[in-house]
Design an enzyme around this catalytic site. Structure first.
Site, PDB file in Angstrom:
ATOM      1  N   GLN A 122       0.832  -1.206   0.000  1.00  0.00           N
ATOM      2  CA  GLN A 122       0.000   0.000   0.000  1.00  0.00           C
ATOM      3  C   GLN A 122       0.863   1.251   0.000  1.00  0.00           C
ATOM      4  O   GLN A 122       1.595   1.501   0.956  1.00  0.00           O
ATOM      5  CB  GLN A 122      -0.880  -0.003   1.263  1.00  0.00           C
ATOM      6  N   TYR A 124       0.429   4.793   0.322  1.00  0.00           N
ATOM      7  CA  TYR A 124      -0.291   6.026   0.660  1.00  0.00           C
ATOM      8  C   TYR A 124       0.664   7.051   1.278  1.00  0.00           C
ATOM      9  O   TYR A 124       0.868   8.124   0.747  1.00  0.00           O
ATOM     10  CB  TYR A 124      -1.405   5.735   1.678  1.00  0.00           C
ATOM     11  N   GLU A 241     -16.498  -2.383   5.177  1.00  0.00           N
ATOM     12  CA  GLU A 241     -16.765  -3.213   6.350  1.00  0.00           C
ATOM     13  C   GLU A 241     -15.472  -3.752   6.969  1.00  0.00           C
ATOM     14  O   GLU A 241     -14.757  -4.537   6.383  1.00  0.00           O
ATOM     15  CB  GLU A 241     -17.657  -4.389   5.941  1.00  0.00           C
TER      16      GLU A 241
HETATM   17  C1  LIG Z   1       4.935  -0.065  11.121  1.00  0.00           C
HETATM   18  C2  LIG Z   1       4.199   0.849  10.193  1.00  0.00           C
HETATM   19  C3  LIG Z   1       3.675   0.351   9.025  1.00  0.00           C
HETATM   20  C4  LIG Z   1       3.046   1.196   8.124  1.00  0.00           C
HETATM   21  N1  LIG Z   1       2.606   0.688   6.924  1.00  0.00           N
HETATM   22  C5  LIG Z   1       2.120   1.530   5.974  1.00  0.00           C
HETATM   23  C6  LIG Z   1       1.809   1.069   4.657  1.00  0.00           C
HETATM   24  O1  LIG Z   1       1.955  -0.121   4.345  1.00  0.00           O
HETATM   25  N2  LIG Z   1       1.389   1.964   3.744  1.00  0.00           N
HETATM   26  C7  LIG Z   1       1.228   3.288   4.034  1.00  0.00           C
HETATM   27  O2  LIG Z   1       0.806   4.031   3.175  1.00  0.00           O
HETATM   28  N3  LIG Z   1       1.499   3.767   5.281  1.00  0.00           N
HETATM   29  C8  LIG Z   1       1.963   2.920   6.254  1.00  0.00           C
HETATM   30  N4  LIG Z   1       2.291   3.411   7.508  1.00  0.00           N
HETATM   31  C9  LIG Z   1       2.223   4.843   7.760  1.00  0.00           C
HETATM   32  C10 LIG Z   1       1.161   5.261   8.758  1.00  0.00           C
HETATM   33  O3  LIG Z   1      -0.081   5.205   8.174  1.00  0.00           O
HETATM   34  C11 LIG Z   1       1.535   6.655   9.271  1.00  0.00           C
HETATM   35  O4  LIG Z   1       2.656   6.513  10.102  1.00  0.00           O
HETATM   36  C12 LIG Z   1       0.416   7.316  10.037  1.00  0.00           C
HETATM   37  O5  LIG Z   1      -0.591   7.694   9.162  1.00  0.00           O
HETATM   38  C13 LIG Z   1       0.889   8.544  10.799  1.00  0.00           C
HETATM   39  O6  LIG Z   1       1.541   9.432   9.949  1.00  0.00           O
HETATM   40  P1  LIG Z   1       2.978  10.021  10.310  1.00  0.00           P
HETATM   41  O7  LIG Z   1       3.838   8.884  10.656  1.00  0.00           O
HETATM   42  O8  LIG Z   1       3.395  10.896   9.222  1.00  0.00           O
HETATM   43  O9  LIG Z   1       2.755  10.844  11.638  1.00  0.00           O
HETATM   44  P2  LIG Z   1       2.173  12.346  11.708  1.00  0.00           P
HETATM   45  O10 LIG Z   1       0.955  12.452  10.892  1.00  0.00           O
HETATM   46  O11 LIG Z   1       3.262  13.304  11.494  1.00  0.00           O
HETATM   47  O12 LIG Z   1       1.715  12.389  13.244  1.00  0.00           O
HETATM   48  C14 LIG Z   1       2.607  12.612  14.326  1.00  0.00           C
HETATM   49  C15 LIG Z   1       1.778  12.647  15.581  1.00  0.00           C
HETATM   50  O13 LIG Z   1       0.829  13.686  15.510  1.00  0.00           O
HETATM   51  C16 LIG Z   1      -0.477  13.187  15.706  1.00  0.00           C
HETATM   52  N5  LIG Z   1      -1.421  13.981  14.914  1.00  0.00           N
HETATM   53  C17 LIG Z   1      -1.327  14.281  13.597  1.00  0.00           C
HETATM   54  N6  LIG Z   1      -2.372  15.045  13.223  1.00  0.00           N
HETATM   55  C18 LIG Z   1      -3.141  15.220  14.326  1.00  0.00           C
HETATM   56  C19 LIG Z   1      -4.351  15.911  14.594  1.00  0.00           C
HETATM   57  N7  LIG Z   1      -4.998  16.586  13.630  1.00  0.00           N
HETATM   58  N8  LIG Z   1      -4.847  15.888  15.840  1.00  0.00           N
HETATM   59  C20 LIG Z   1      -4.203  15.207  16.830  1.00  0.00           C
HETATM   60  N9  LIG Z   1      -3.059  14.540  16.638  1.00  0.00           N
HETATM   61  C21 LIG Z   1      -2.534  14.554  15.401  1.00  0.00           C
HETATM   62  C22 LIG Z   1      -0.401  11.765  15.264  1.00  0.00           C
HETATM   63  O14 LIG Z   1      -1.429  10.985  15.824  1.00  0.00           O
HETATM   64  C23 LIG Z   1       0.970  11.367  15.783  1.00  0.00           C
HETATM   65  O15 LIG Z   1       0.887  11.067  17.126  1.00  0.00           O
HETATM   66  C24 LIG Z   1       2.901   2.562   8.432  1.00  0.00           C
HETATM   67  C25 LIG Z   1       3.411   3.057   9.633  1.00  0.00           C
HETATM   68  C26 LIG Z   1       4.054   2.223  10.520  1.00  0.00           C
HETATM   69  C27 LIG Z   1       4.609   2.790  11.793  1.00  0.00           C
END
Ligand SMILES: Cc1cc2nc3c(=O)[nH]c(=O)nc-3n(C[C@H](O)[C@H](O)[C@H](O)COP(=O)(O)OP(=O)(O)OC[C@H]3O[C@@H](n4cnc5c(N)ncnc54)[C@H](O)[C@@H]3O)c2cc1C
Lengths: 372, 332
Positions: A122, A124, A241
């Site tokens: 994936q 994204y 779902e």
């Molecule tokens: C082990 C692992 C596997 C993954 N696998 C995939 C994958 O296969 N494909 C893929 O596309 N992605 C994957 N991801 C990515 C994952 O979806 C993102 O890490 C996640 O969406 C958070 O984004 P970020 O890491 O950029 O953190 P950020 O968005 O920068 O967030 C940092 C912190 O701020 C908080 N935060 C951000 N916005 C807000 C808000 N509006 N209000 C309150 N708190 C907020 C977050 O909750 C977090 O605590 C994976 C991540 C991990 C750790």
């Protein structure tokens, strides 16, 4: 009110449980990390039985089970201790193709997903776009019959195993509503210009990657739905779902294993209380999950923002289980069993971050359920 | 009342911090981990700064310092996630200083002070002991008696702990060991309290790093067009982290000062256990939140915050976990 499964449902559960117990190879049981071959081996055993994608329409290999049966099966599958079924093909790409794909796309991809011939990942998240996914920048420009893709994805789980990646890409950077400039593209991982770089997580495991796109040429026929409709597609998937979000089956298995590990610690009242509280959390989550399921069965409505609650509580329980397991060992131990329990604690921290962080899940409930 | 460090203590802390900032960056630490797991160069430098002799008696080449003198050093160690087994050596040296004969002290302590001798203590003959592979001497409590042996004589299986510390599974067999002290229970308990108080200080340092780096991340990481630190949901979370840190720091001060000043073992033990409980809870809270607020980056091996997480996970339970100290606190 009757909280019990019907006699037929119980019979169905027993049948599934027996088959899973009999069919899961012992060497695949309860491992921390699985190789690609191990993941696919279990996938194919289930595919051969016709049980790898119960929710798909029957014509594509679905089982025709109702929502309760599907839920029961998923729980039993989780409880079996087998390798996880990697969701990217089976429960992410496939539902999207079934809903938005052309006949040609369905025919081309669905049977191969079903049989475990194509491994999907994936694409994204990007370095600058995690929680704020709609800000993604990976650019796709249509030239003649090909999209030229440039940019970077990050955290891409198992991209190093993958044959295909489904991506959200920006096809139009000019539209005022940025969601409308996003498209959903299927990309062959063997295409020239794609580089996969490992990202090691804190337990030392290679499970996620960075994926770089450098003038990657993607046939226009690999666009799903219309150009600019990628966000609609992604949102459909979120609402799709997902009754197993709480991962009750897996947690029940982890709880049973924890009780084995903790056998010598059960005289310790403080520990026993914590274990009991966690078990009660799990019971509460299970009954909540069943309530949502029952409502869905009767109204036919997808679960919506309720799923966020299941995700929050389910992941907290998963983390709690790994924490208690760690309390059963010497923090300075270096033997294999102790190390595995400690690393499980480390890696399980990811569950409250990925698939929509728990903060974002709370935002969703605040907005969608509570109207704030 | 005065919670400040003395001028001497502050100068020492500053020079340790300066050294760590120059020579013990995260990248330097990585190299040490990839190598032997500790650095003899760093050890020599620590000795040169006087750290190996700091809490030893001046009669044996030390500076006569106490836990409070070491507190700021251990905080700095915690911040930099130092791998070298200084605290195990000082803890073992304290035991020697309190329990051994004058001849034994003369044979061991000046060498420790000069940085030539490393020792570790094991509470039982089969134990997981941090620093053992780098040690020259092993102290071991057998029943109530304290023995000492050359490390080379003790079978051991080296490994790295969850937080990358060099450790070994030892098998201490008394035939090759010399008696250090009979009925050493009280001395061991005192030395363990000394070590526990300083483990608290080290955890406080690691928490400081985790809090500071998370605060910095909240100010710089942007999502939805703004720094994520503008989200009130996250502001409250980091505020709670800082509160945990401050409370833990207070308790570490209490523990260290009671170790130095308390004449009454029960009073000392209560303070140390209270501190360890609070520090364990805070370490868990701060470490978990620091990873969570970093999102995916928090999970990455590349960032120091995940190593601080691992260190805090171990420190929370090292020298007795919260349950152990709750039991002890309540029974005193
Ligand atoms: C082990 C692992 C596997 C993954 N696998 C995939 C994958 O296969 N494909 C893929 O596309 N992605 C994957 N991801 C990515 C994952 O979806 C993102 O890490 C996640 O969406 C958070 O984004 P970020 O890491 O950029 O953190 P950020 O968005 O920068 O967030 C940092 C912190 O701020 C908080 N935060 C951000 N916005 C807000 C808000 N509006 N209000 C309150 N708190 C907020 C977050 O909750 C977090 O605590 C994976 C991540 C991990 C750790």
């Amino acid at each position: 009110m009757d909280l019990n499964y019907s006699a037929e449902e119980l019979a169905f559960r027993d049948q599934a449980r027996d088959w899973l117990a009999k069919s899961l190879p012992a060497e695949l049981k309860d491992k921390g990390h699985y190789s690609k071959d191990e993941l696919l081996r279990w996938h194919r055993i289930l595919a051969k039985q016709g049980w790898v994608a119960p929710a798909w329409p029957k014509e594509w290999g679905g089982t025709g089970w109702n929502v309760v049966q599907r839920y029961i099966f998923e729980e039993e599958l989780g409880y079996s201790g087998g390798p996880p079924l990697i969701p990217f093909g089976l429960t992410m790409c496939a539902p999207v193709l079934l809903r938005f794909g052309t006949e040609a796309q369905k025919k081309r991809f669905l049977p191969r997903i079903y049989q475990g011939e194509d491994f999907w990942c994936q694409g994204y998240s990007e370095p600058g776009s995690g929680s704020d996914l709609a800000s993604l920048k990976t650019r796709a420009i249509l030239k003649a019959d090909k999209y030229i893709v440039n940019g970077q994805k990050i955290w891409t789980t198992l991209a190093h195993y993958a044959d295909w990646i489904f991506c959200l890409v920006r096809t139009d950077p000019t539209v005022e509503k940025r969601q409308e400039g996003i498209s959903f593209l299927l990309i062959d991982m063997k295409t020239p210009g794609i580089t996969v770089r490992p990202l090691i997580l804190m337990d030392g495991a290679h499970e996620v990657n960075e994926v770089f796109f450098d003038d990657v040429k993607v046939p226009a026929e690999n666009l799903v739905h219309e150009e600019g409709k990628g966000w609609t597609v992604a949102k459909y998937l979120l609402g799709y779902e997902r009754m197993n979000t709480g991962r009750i089956g897996e947690s029940k298995r982890q709880l049973a294993r924890l009780k084995e590990i903790a056998a010598g610690k059960m005289k310790d009242m403080r520990f026993r209380d914590r274990l009991s509280r966690l078990e009660i959390e799990l019971i509460a989550l299970e009954i909540t999950n069943l309530r949502f399921l029952d409502r869905m069965r009767r109204t036919g409505q997808p679960p919506g923002a309720d799923v966020s609650m299941l995700k929050i509580k389910g992941t907290e329980i998963q983390q709690g289980l790994t924490e208690l397991a760690m309390e059963c060992i010497d923090p300075l131990a270096g033997d294999e069993t102790s190390m595995a329990l400690q690393k499980k604690y480390l890696t399980t921290r990811k569950t409250t971050i990925y698939a929509g962080s728990n903060e974002i899940q709370r935002n969703i409930i605040a907005k969608m359920t509570l109207g704030l | 009342m005065n919670f400040d460090y003395s001028e001497e203590q502050q100068l020492l802390a500053d020079s340790v911090r300066r050294f760590l900032q120059n020579k013990y960056q995260f990248e330097d630490r990585k190299k040490i981990i990839a190598g032997e797991g500790w650095s003899s160069d760093v050890w020599a430098k620590l000795a040169e700064m006087g750290l190996t002799g700091l809490p030893l008696s001046p009669d044996y080449g030390g500076f006569g310092g106490g836990a409070v003198d070491l507190m700021s050093v251990m905080e700095a160690f915690g911040e930099a996630l130092v791998l070298e087994p200084l605290l195990p050596t000082l803890m073992a040296a304290r035991l020697v200083g309190r329990a051994a004969s004058d001849a034994q002290k003369r044979a061991l302590l000046p060498a420790v002070a000069e940085g030539r001798l490393r020792m570790v203590f094991a509470a039982s003959p089969k134990a997981n002991v941090v620093g053992a592979p780098a040690a020259h001497k092993l102290l071991c409590l057998l029943e109530k008696d304290l023995f000492i042996a050359d490390a080379a004589e003790v079978p051991m299986k080296p490994y790295r702990t969850l937080d990358n510390m060099l450790a070994a599974r030892i098998d201490f067999s008394p035939s090759k060991a010399d008696l250090l002290a009979k009925d050493a229970g009280a001395a061991v308990e005192e030395a363990l309290d000394f070590a526990t108080a300083l483990v608290c200080a080290e955890a406080v340092g690691a928490m400081k790093f985790s809090c500071d780096t998370t605060l910095e991340y909240l100010k710089t990481r942007k999502q939805f067009g703004v720094p994520i630190g503008t989200f009130q949901a996250l502001q409250h979370r980091i505020v709670d982290m800082f509160i945990s840190y401050e409370q833990a720091k207070s308790m570490a001060c209490l523990a260290c000062s009671k170790v130095d000043s308390s004449e009454n073992p029960a009073e000392r033990a209560r303070a140390v256990s209270a501190a360890k409980i609070k520090v364990a809870d805070a370490a868990r809270h701060v470490s978990q939140e620091s990873v969570q607020l970093h999102g995916g980056m928090g999970m990455s091996e590349e960032l120091k915050v995940s190593h601080s997480f691992r260190r805090l996970t171990v420190l929370a339970r090292q020298c007795g976990d919260a349950d152990h100290h709750l039991e002890r606190f309540a029974s005193l």
